[in-house]
Design an enzyme around this catalytic site. Structure first.
Site, PDB file in Angstrom:
ATOM      1  N   TYR A  60       0.852  -1.198   0.000  1.00 28.37           N
ATOM      2  CA  TYR A  60       0.000   0.000   0.000  1.00 28.37           C
ATOM      3  C   TYR A  60       0.884   1.242   0.000  1.00 28.37           C
ATOM      4  O   TYR A  60       1.816   1.339   0.791  1.00 28.37           O
ATOM      5  CB  TYR A  60      -0.899   0.027   1.243  1.00 28.37           C
ATOM      6  N   GLU A  62      -0.454   4.850  -0.491  1.00 33.05           N
ATOM      7  CA  GLU A  62      -1.218   6.090  -0.684  1.00 33.05           C
ATOM      8  C   GLU A  62      -0.316   7.312  -0.524  1.00 33.05           C
ATOM      9  O   GLU A  62       0.489   7.380   0.411  1.00 33.05           O
ATOM     10  CB  GLU A  62      -2.348   6.207   0.347  1.00 33.05           C
ATOM     11  N   ASP A 207      -6.726  13.044 -25.276  1.00 32.00           N
ATOM     12  CA  ASP A 207      -6.681  11.659 -24.801  1.00 32.00           C
ATOM     13  C   ASP A 207      -6.093  10.832 -25.937  1.00 32.00           C
ATOM     14  O   ASP A 207      -6.753  10.565 -26.940  1.00 32.00           O
ATOM     15  CB  ASP A 207      -8.100  11.199 -24.450  1.00 32.00           C
ATOM     16  N   THR A 234      -3.584   5.609 -21.923  1.00 30.96           N
ATOM     17  CA  THR A 234      -3.458   4.328 -21.233  1.00 30.96           C
ATOM     18  C   THR A 234      -2.088   3.748 -21.588  1.00 30.96           C
ATOM     19  O   THR A 234      -1.456   4.166 -22.560  1.00 30.96           O
ATOM     20  CB  THR A 234      -4.583   3.350 -21.635  1.00 30.96           C
ATOM     21  N   LYS A 237      -2.026  -0.308 -24.343  1.00 32.22           N
ATOM     22  CA  LYS A 237      -2.394  -0.515 -25.757  1.00 32.22           C
ATOM     23  C   LYS A 237      -1.126  -0.492 -26.609  1.00 32.22           C
ATOM     24  O   LYS A 237      -0.413  -1.482 -26.688  1.00 32.22           O
ATOM     25  CB  LYS A 237      -3.385   0.557 -26.202  1.00 32.22           C
ATOM     26  N   ARG A 243      -1.968  -2.651 -17.628  1.00 28.46           N
ATOM     27  CA  ARG A 243      -3.221  -1.907 -17.735  1.00 28.46           C
ATOM     28  C   ARG A 243      -3.131  -0.736 -16.770  1.00 28.46           C
ATOM     29  O   ARG A 243      -2.908  -0.928 -15.568  1.00 28.46           O
ATOM     30  CB  ARG A 243      -4.406  -2.799 -17.391  1.00 28.46           C
TER      31      ARG A 243
HETATM   32  N1  DSN Z   1     -11.731  -0.334 -24.555  1.00 26.27           N
HETATM   33  C1  DSN Z   1     -10.794   0.542 -25.196  1.00 26.27           C
HETATM   34  C2  DSN Z   1     -10.872   0.456 -26.653  1.00 26.27           C
HETATM   35  O1  DSN Z   1     -11.022  -0.640 -27.129  1.00 26.27           O
HETATM   36  O2  DSN Z   1     -10.775   1.449 -27.365  1.00 26.27           O
HETATM   37  C3  DSN Z   1     -10.870   1.928 -24.733  1.00 26.27           C
HETATM   38  O3  DSN Z   1     -11.809   2.117 -23.780  1.00 26.27           O
END
Ligand code: DSN
Length: 424
Positions: A60, A62, A207, A234, A237, A243
């Site tokens: 943890y 925080e 984004d 994110t 990807k 993640r």
């Molecule tokens: N689930 C992701 C996508 O496939 O674009 C983004 O939220």
């Protein structure tokens, strides 16, 4: 010795819970034997998998490095600092927050920090490429804040309608001008967004969750170079990380952003994820990753070209990044749900996708979305894109009767098995 630790852990799992263990083996086989074309999916770096299942899971933490609410932080502070500094360097950002648990909290943290309920954000229409967290009415964010949406001009190959963006900006005076996308196959002109935002005094937010890896390697434009206030992405990807999410911003926003993530929105950060983000930032700064990013974009262009040759109707007529949206209704008279299922039956994984101004509902939309990050990670190249386009065409046009279905299934499975699956 490391192998034996991993093997031991797996054998504990096998003995404790054969149902979950069997599902894991099944999923590994599915990934190995199929062709993964969902553009937001990838195969994490082996180093990332090692850290996600590591002792950092137990901690943890925080707070932030040097300012934690719990003791025992000598190593967690170290890895969070590494992750922040590496992220700042590679994205040319003044500040980085590496704690967002994923894409949705990362975007929410910015809205909650800078907006009051009812305040306005101008973002991209979902069916034209935007994202749920950009204010879709079904998301909580769409209920708390007032999202206004701009579109693309379909007749002009899907370019952003700048006149509309400017008109909407003057009319609604948004506090945040938001760009970025989850199904828009083009790069963005961030300077143009910034010019419009400056005219009305709005903050600028991009984004770039789908394209973070291509921005890190300078293959696509970086919104921070256009003086944007915030960039979110994110990490799982294009970047093959854990993640999770990153918020990159100007220094003047650092305090508000950090306190919006913790204690505003989240509790304890997932330090196994933060550690994996640190190593991801190191991996994506290498020449090897830069070459990989180039190959992903090259494969996408090749796949798009081959699909066009097969007569498919692609949203915007092609791609400038790694993702391709096929209007399956226009191309082969099938909605996206059926097309996704037909390809799935042959081990080709895609996702159903709304197309601009789609007359059909999201669970039975007019298209599918595909992309090349995962197949490129496995080592597939241009020649393989030709094969994949052919298989998509044969399956969706229902021409598989020229040989038995199981022959085609075997052909795809044997092809996939030839390629390495990193980390598994
Ligand atoms: N689930 C992701 C996508 O496939 O674009 C983004 O939220």
């Amino acid at each position: 010795m490391l192998d034996s630790v991993l093997e031991k852990n797996r054998s504990y799992l096998q003995n404790t819970d054969s149902e979950v263990y069997d599902a894991l083996i099944g999923e590994e086989k599915r990934q190995k034997n199929g062709i993964e074309l969902i553009p937001s999916e990838n195969f994490a770096f082996p180093e990332v998998l090692a850290l996600l299942g590591s002792a950092f899971t137990n901690k943890y933490s925080e707070g932030y490095p040097g300012r934690r609410y719990y003791g025992g932080q000598q190593f967690t502070d170290l890895i969070e600092e590494l992750a922040r500094e590496r992220a700042k360097k590679i994205f040319r950002a003044e500040h980085a927050n590496v704690q967002p648990l994923s894409g949705s909290p990362m975007n929410q943290a910015i809205y909650h920090a800078y907006l009051k309920p009812g305040d306005t954000v101008l973002g991209m229409e979902l069916s034209h490429g935007g994202h749920l967290t950009h204010g879709a009415p079904v998301s909580h964010m769409g209920k708390i804040y007032n999202f206004i949406r701009y579109k693309t001009v379909i007749k002009k190959g899907g370019i952003i309608d700048w006149d509309e963006v400017e008109d909407l900006a003057y009319k609604h005076k948004p506090k945040i001008l938001l760009c970025g996308h989850s199904s828009y196959p083009k790069d963005l002109n961030y300077k143009k967004f910034k010019e419009i935002a400056d005219k009305i005094g709005a903050l600028t937010m991009a984004d770039v969750s789908h394209i973070g890896g291509w921005i890190a390697t300078n293959h696509l434009n970086n919104p921070l170079d256009a003086d944007f206030d915030f960039m979110t992405t994110t990490t799982h990807k294009s970047m093959r990380g854990p993640r999770g999410g990153l918020i990159l911003s100007k220094k003047e926003h650092s305090k508000k952003i950090d306190s919006s993530i913790f204690p505003g929105l989240q509790g304890g950060p997932h330090m196994n994820q933060v550690a994996a983000t640190a190593v991801t930032m190191k991996k994506i700064a290498t020449d090897e990753f830069k070459n990989y990013a180039f190959d992903v974009l090259n494969n996408a262009k090749k796949l798009a070209k081959e699909l066009l040759n097969e007569g498919f109707d692609l949203v915007t007529g092609g791609t400038e990044n790694h993702l391709i949206v096929i209007n399956t209704v226009n191309s082969v008279g099938l909605d996206g749900k059926i097309a996704e299922q037909m390809l799935d039956d042959f081990g080709i994984t895609t996702n159903k996708q709304v197309v601009p101004d789609d007359p059909n509902p999201p669970l039975r939309p007019s298209g599918i979305r595909i992309g090349t990050p995962a197949v490129t990670t496995r080592g597939m190249g241009e020649k393989d894109m030709e094969k994949i386009a052919k298989w998509i065409s044969v399956i969706l046009k229902g021409k598989e009767n020229f040989r038995s279905l199981s022959d085609l299934n075997n052909e795809i499975e044997n092809f996939s098995k030839e390629f390495n699956l990193p980390g598994i």
